[in-house]
Write a protein that holds these residues in place. Sequence first.
Motif, PDB file in Angstrom:
ATOM      1  N   THR A   5       0.823  -1.211   0.000  1.00 49.16           N
ATOM      2  CA  THR A   5       0.000   0.000   0.000  1.00 49.16           C
ATOM      3  C   THR A   5       0.856   1.261   0.000  1.00 49.16           C
ATOM      4  O   THR A   5       0.408   2.321   0.395  1.00 49.16           O
ATOM      5  CB  THR A   5      -0.927   0.040   1.224  1.00 49.16           C
ATOM      6  OG1 THR A   5      -0.123  -0.078   2.401  1.00 49.16           O
ATOM      7  CG2 THR A   5      -1.940  -1.077   1.189  1.00 49.16           C
ATOM      8  N   LEU A  55       0.159   2.150  -5.171  1.00 46.37           N
ATOM      9  CA  LEU A  55      -1.213   2.649  -5.336  1.00 46.37           C
ATOM     10  C   LEU A  55      -1.350   3.497  -6.602  1.00 46.37           C
ATOM     11  O   LEU A  55      -2.439   3.646  -7.135  1.00 46.37           O
ATOM     12  CB  LEU A  55      -1.627   3.468  -4.113  1.00 46.37           C
ATOM     13  CG  LEU A  55      -1.708   2.646  -2.816  1.00 46.37           C
ATOM     14  CD1 LEU A  55      -2.046   3.533  -1.641  1.00 46.37           C
ATOM     15  CD2 LEU A  55      -2.731   1.538  -2.951  1.00 46.37           C
ATOM     16  N   ALA A  83      -6.346  -0.925  -0.374  1.00 49.29           N
ATOM     17  CA  ALA A  83      -6.482   0.526  -0.449  1.00 49.29           C
ATOM     18  C   ALA A  83      -6.473   0.925  -1.917  1.00 49.29           C
ATOM     19  O   ALA A  83      -5.851   0.248  -2.735  1.00 49.29           O
ATOM     20  CB  ALA A  83      -5.336   1.216   0.281  1.00 49.29           C
ATOM     21  N   GLY A  84      -7.162   2.019  -2.253  1.00 50.43           N
ATOM     22  CA  GLY A  84      -7.154   2.465  -3.644  1.00 50.43           C
ATOM     23  C   GLY A  84      -7.471   3.943  -3.746  1.00 50.43           C
ATOM     24  O   GLY A  84      -8.090   4.519  -2.849  1.00 50.43           O
ATOM     25  N   HIS A  85      -7.032   4.547  -4.842  1.00 45.32           N
ATOM     26  CA  HIS A  85      -7.240   5.990  -5.012  1.00 45.32           C
ATOM     27  C   HIS A  85      -8.686   6.315  -5.341  1.00 45.32           C
ATOM     28  O   HIS A  85      -9.370   5.580  -6.027  1.00 45.32           O
ATOM     29  CB  HIS A  85      -6.324   6.527  -6.108  1.00 45.32           C
ATOM     30  CG  HIS A  85      -4.953   6.840  -5.606  1.00 45.32           C
ATOM     31  ND1 HIS A  85      -4.727   7.819  -4.671  1.00 45.32           N
ATOM     32  CD2 HIS A  85      -3.750   6.299  -5.875  1.00 45.32           C
ATOM     33  CE1 HIS A  85      -3.439   7.867  -4.403  1.00 45.32           C
ATOM     34  NE2 HIS A  85      -2.814   6.958  -5.111  1.00 45.32           N
ATOM     35  N   VAL A 138      -9.601   9.720  -6.458  1.00 47.43           N
ATOM     36  CA  VAL A 138      -9.580  10.637  -7.592  1.00 47.43           C
ATOM     37  C   VAL A 138      -8.195  10.590  -8.226  1.00 47.43           C
ATOM     38  O   VAL A 138      -7.203  10.859  -7.567  1.00 47.43           O
ATOM     39  CB  VAL A 138      -9.890  12.077  -7.153  1.00 47.43           C
ATOM     40  CG1 VAL A 138      -9.842  13.004  -8.352  1.00 47.43           C
ATOM     41  CG2 VAL A 138     -11.236  12.157  -6.465  1.00 47.43           C
ATOM     42  N   PRO A 158      -8.082   8.835   9.717  1.00 49.38           N
ATOM     43  CA  PRO A 158      -6.981   8.160   9.025  1.00 49.38           C
ATOM     44  C   PRO A 158      -6.218   7.172   9.914  1.00 49.38           C
ATOM     45  O   PRO A 158      -5.593   6.239   9.417  1.00 49.38           O
ATOM     46  CB  PRO A 158      -6.063   9.316   8.620  1.00 49.38           C
ATOM     47  CG  PRO A 158      -6.947  10.506   8.559  1.00 49.38           C
ATOM     48  CD  PRO A 158      -8.006  10.296   9.605  1.00 49.38           C
ATOM     49  N   THR A 165     -10.363   0.519   1.448  1.00 50.27           N
ATOM     50  CA  THR A 165     -10.182   1.837   2.066  1.00 50.27           C
ATOM     51  C   THR A 165      -9.816   2.849   0.984  1.00 50.27           C
ATOM     52  O   THR A 165      -9.071   2.552   0.054  1.00 50.27           O
ATOM     53  CB  THR A 165      -9.072   1.840   3.142  1.00 50.27           C
ATOM     54  OG1 THR A 165      -7.789   1.762   2.507  1.00 50.27           O
ATOM     55  CG2 THR A 165      -9.218   0.691   4.111  1.00 50.27           C
ATOM     56  N   THR A 166     -10.382   4.046   1.104  1.00 54.86           N
ATOM     57  CA  THR A 166     -10.029   5.124   0.180  1.00 54.86           C
ATOM     58  C   THR A 166     -10.192   6.448   0.907  1.00 54.86           C
ATOM     59  O   THR A 166     -10.628   6.485   2.054  1.00 54.86           O
ATOM     60  CB  THR A 166     -10.898   5.075  -1.095  1.00 54.86           C
ATOM     61  OG1 THR A 166     -10.320   5.932  -2.087  1.00 54.86           O
ATOM     62  CG2 THR A 166     -12.328   5.514  -0.825  1.00 54.86           C
ATOM     63  N   CYS A 167      -9.814   7.569   0.247  1.00 57.06           N
ATOM     64  CA  CYS A 167      -9.881   8.840   0.956  1.00 57.06           C
ATOM     65  C   CYS A 167     -11.294   9.407   0.914  1.00 57.06           C
ATOM     66  O   CYS A 167     -12.096   9.077   0.052  1.00 57.06           O
ATOM     67  CB  CYS A 167      -8.870   9.848   0.413  1.00 57.06           C
ATOM     68  SG  CYS A 167      -9.047  10.242  -1.324  1.00 57.06           S
ATOM     69  N   PHE A 221     -10.767  14.376  -2.912  1.00 60.24           N
ATOM     70  CA  PHE A 221      -9.702  15.392  -2.934  1.00 60.24           C
ATOM     71  C   PHE A 221      -9.175  15.715  -1.546  1.00 60.24           C
ATOM     72  O   PHE A 221      -8.531  16.730  -1.343  1.00 60.24           O
ATOM     73  CB  PHE A 221     -10.166  16.711  -3.561  1.00 60.24           C
ATOM     74  CG  PHE A 221     -10.543  16.589  -4.991  1.00 60.24           C
ATOM     75  CD1 PHE A 221      -9.564  16.437  -5.963  1.00 60.24           C
ATOM     76  CD2 PHE A 221     -11.862  16.615  -5.364  1.00 60.24           C
ATOM     77  CE1 PHE A 221      -9.912  16.319  -7.281  1.00 60.24           C
ATOM     78  CE2 PHE A 221     -12.225  16.499  -6.688  1.00 60.24           C
ATOM     79  CZ  PHE A 221     -11.247  16.352  -7.654  1.00 60.24           C
ATOM     80  N   ALA A 272      -7.626  14.384   2.479  1.00 61.96           N
ATOM     81  CA  ALA A 272      -7.036  13.317   3.273  1.00 61.96           C
ATOM     82  C   ALA A 272      -7.577  13.364   4.692  1.00 61.96           C
ATOM     83  O   ALA A 272      -7.020  12.770   5.601  1.00 61.96           O
ATOM     84  CB  ALA A 272      -5.517  13.444   3.277  1.00 61.96           C
ATOM     85  N   ARG A 286     -11.260   8.640   5.978  1.00 63.81           N
ATOM     86  CA  ARG A 286     -11.204   7.505   5.069  1.00 63.81           C
ATOM     87  C   ARG A 286     -12.603   6.916   4.942  1.00 63.81           C
ATOM     88  O   ARG A 286     -13.329   6.819   5.942  1.00 63.81           O
ATOM     89  CB  ARG A 286     -10.268   6.414   5.607  1.00 63.81           C
ATOM     90  CG  ARG A 286      -8.853   6.867   5.837  1.00 63.81           C
ATOM     91  CD  ARG A 286      -8.099   7.114   4.540  1.00 63.81           C
ATOM     92  NE  ARG A 286      -6.734   7.528   4.822  1.00 63.81           N
ATOM     93  CZ  ARG A 286      -6.360   8.797   4.960  1.00 63.81           C
ATOM     94  NH1 ARG A 286      -7.242   9.769   4.810  1.00 63.81           N
ATOM     95  NH2 ARG A 286      -5.115   9.100   5.226  1.00 63.81           N
TER      96      ARG A 286
END
Lengths: 51, 257
Positions: free
Chosen positions: B112, B117, B139-141, B143, B194, B219-221, B225, B227, B230
């Motif tokens: 991760t 990523l 975990a992944g992005h 945007v 987070p 999990t992602t943000c 846009f 942080a 999550r």
Amino acid sequence: MYTWIWRQLPGGRPGKLAGSLLLVLAVSALLLFVVFPWLEPMLPLNEVTVR
Amino acid sequence: MTGTGRRSPRHARQVRRSGRARTVIRGVGQTLITLGAVVLLFIVYEVWVTDQINEGVQSELTQDLRQRWDVGEDPLQRPDGGLGQLPLGEGFAFIRIPSFGLDYVRVVLEGTDEDKLTEGPGHYPDSALPGEVGNFAMAGHRVGKGSPFLNLDRLEPGEAIIIETSETWYVYRMLDESGADDPDGIPGREIVDPGAIDVVDPVPGEPGAEPTRSLLTLTTCHPKFSAAQRMIIHAELDGAPLSKDDYPDGPPALTGG
């Protein structure tokens, strides 16, 4: 600054236009492919993991 | 006439001074416009250019993994036959989410760290592997970088998250949103800080507990846009793993079941 650049560009109006376009493209490419990839990891925009 | 002699130099000084002021103001204005353009270009980079770059990376990873599978090589199988720690950065499975469209396929990589990523969804190395009892966490992005987890906010309870490995389909389904009816009280979706690492524990939210179920966590943000928080999706394995020999074109959940 832009006025100064415009005055330095050769080739009359068409030449100046072409030169400006080329400069804009060059600067954009530099930002997109060199500056942003370097800058991005330092910005807290894209943290997706829990830790 | 005597007056003009005195006025002229002063007038000239004024002109010079206002000329200088104008140059300074123009310089500031141009700098601000330039900065604005750079910020706009950065947004284009974040939401579009990184997606374009990622598309190329993903299609390479896809080809690599399919080729390895074709020659009987499975990154998940260690030489000793058991399942083991994967090398970081290695693609080992595909994730498909049918409700995001049939063309939604991403290679899942081990690790991760940001460099993984950027290429695709990454597996938390200490979490379970596909189908195992425990918690298969990724975990992944949200945007950019292919935006694999952009639409996790639209995933509905019961919808399928399908993991494809070399020989098997694993169909996970998102848990009920609230978690009120869940035996372990695990919600299908939660927004956490987070630092909430317990969401990727074998039993989410219960550090150290012995797992009995096969779960999957994404999990992602959140928000987009940002942080600040999550977004977490929990899903559970639905039924037995399906052999690819029996379902070469995908399990019923993928093909419209």
